[in-house]
Design an enzyme around this catalytic site. Sequence first.
Site, PDB file in Angstrom:
ATOM      1  N   SER A   1      -5.938   2.899   4.728  1.00 48.07           N
ATOM      2  CA  SER A   1      -5.416   2.266   3.518  1.00 48.07           C
ATOM      3  C   SER A   1      -6.533   1.549   2.766  1.00 48.07           C
ATOM      4  CB  SER A   1      -4.303   1.273   3.864  1.00 48.07           C
ATOM      5  OG  SER A   1      -3.460   1.059   2.760  1.00 48.07           O
TER       6      SER A   1
ATOM      7  N   LYS B   1       0.110   3.630  -2.738  1.00 50.10           N
ATOM      8  CA  LYS B   1      -0.974   4.618  -2.657  1.00 50.10           C
ATOM      9  C   LYS B   1      -0.435   6.049  -2.603  1.00 50.10           C
ATOM     10  CE  LYS B   1      -4.619   1.782  -0.473  1.00 50.10           C
ATOM     11  NZ  LYS B   1      -4.052   0.444  -0.314  1.00 50.10           N
TER      12      LYS B   1
ATOM     13  N   SER C   1       0.793  -1.233   0.000  1.00 53.74           N
ATOM     14  CA  SER C   1       0.000   0.000   0.000  1.00 53.74           C
ATOM     15  C   SER C   1       0.823   1.279   0.000  1.00 53.74           C
ATOM     16  CB  SER C   1      -0.949   0.009   1.206  1.00 53.74           C
ATOM     17  OG  SER C   1      -1.983  -0.929   1.023  1.00 53.74           O
TER      18      SER C   1
END
Length: 397
Positions: free
Chosen positions: A141, A86, A83
């Site tokens: 997340s 991101k 993640s």
Amino acid sequence: MPAHADDADGKAPKGAPKEPRPPARMSTVGGSQLGRPGTQVKLKPGAPKLPTKVSARSWIVTDAESGEVLASHNAHWRLPPASTLKMLFADTVLPKLPKERTHKVVPSDMQGIGEGSSLVGVKEGESYTVHDLWLGVFLRSGNDAVHVLAAMNGGVDKTVEEMNERARILHADDTKVVSPDGYDRKGQLSSAYDLSLFARAGMQNKDFREYAATATAKFPGETKKKKNGETKRESFQIQNTNRLLTGDVGIEPYPGIAGVKNGSTTNAGNTFTGVAQRGNRVLLVTVMHPDGQEAHGVYKEAARLLDWGFAAGGKVEPVGELVAPGSTANGGGAPHGKGGEAGGSADRAAAHAHSKPSGGAGTALGITAGVLVVLSLVAYVVHRRWPLPDLARRRRH
């Protein structure tokens, strides 16, 4: 209940396979020394030694303002990012969507979310502001929030294309995006160097900084009917999964921490990029895939590297730099062969330019001049000093 993959405690399962070896040749973007496998550091007399308790396959410590790389370990090793990808998603999409814009979620928005994904709890049929959704991305997340924002941006495929293009602009040549949320997908890779580029670029944006530094927030829940027929929408509290920001059992919040993003998947292990301020210095650290023998190891190793970086100020020679967007990269892109893609940003740009038919010398000169102006402005934005008083303020909403 949502499955929060980013909440993994960082311990490796028994019988885990042996550690892989980094490639013998890696990208040299940012300096030739960064392309070498192993630990890279140039200690001056009196400099503190690097912490010994760092097991990550790849890590990097940089001065966030100057871009100098203070030390690194396999900085350009292309690994699954989880993640932390991101950050690139936010750097690409966040400036395009007004945060007060509202969107009602439809079933197609939620398609393609991977099994076991981190979720914030977005519900079909409910409306959310862009601001709400970004809180879901940064704090929990939430892959559901990512997919809704991607739908608002024109779809997952378009967003992935734009993220890859943004990576090229940033000279993040180790990165290939397949899914905008960082979920494990075949061929999806990045590096500690590239993740630091994404964090540094994203933190130039005030809203990005605010979301990254937010510890807790309220998130809209479901709309429910009351007995009298009226409807009411509840909200619930969400907390940032960045343990250096919020703390947890066995780990304290790191002094001066201001984000940025953590991640955890099966292929990536635990990953983390953090930014912290001490006095007038701001450091960036990225840690990828510790061995998992220590609970919350990715955060503890990041904290040790930050401690070392602050103590080493003025006592080390840089081993490289975080290059500015649009600049001529120092070095080249990922090498040919396994684990790398051929060529760097400059090569691709030149090939693209030569593939276009000529529209006249005057037009070409005009376009070139315009591009140079834009690139010089971009480089200025990245190299300017960050607004330090705002950077380290932990926000609660």
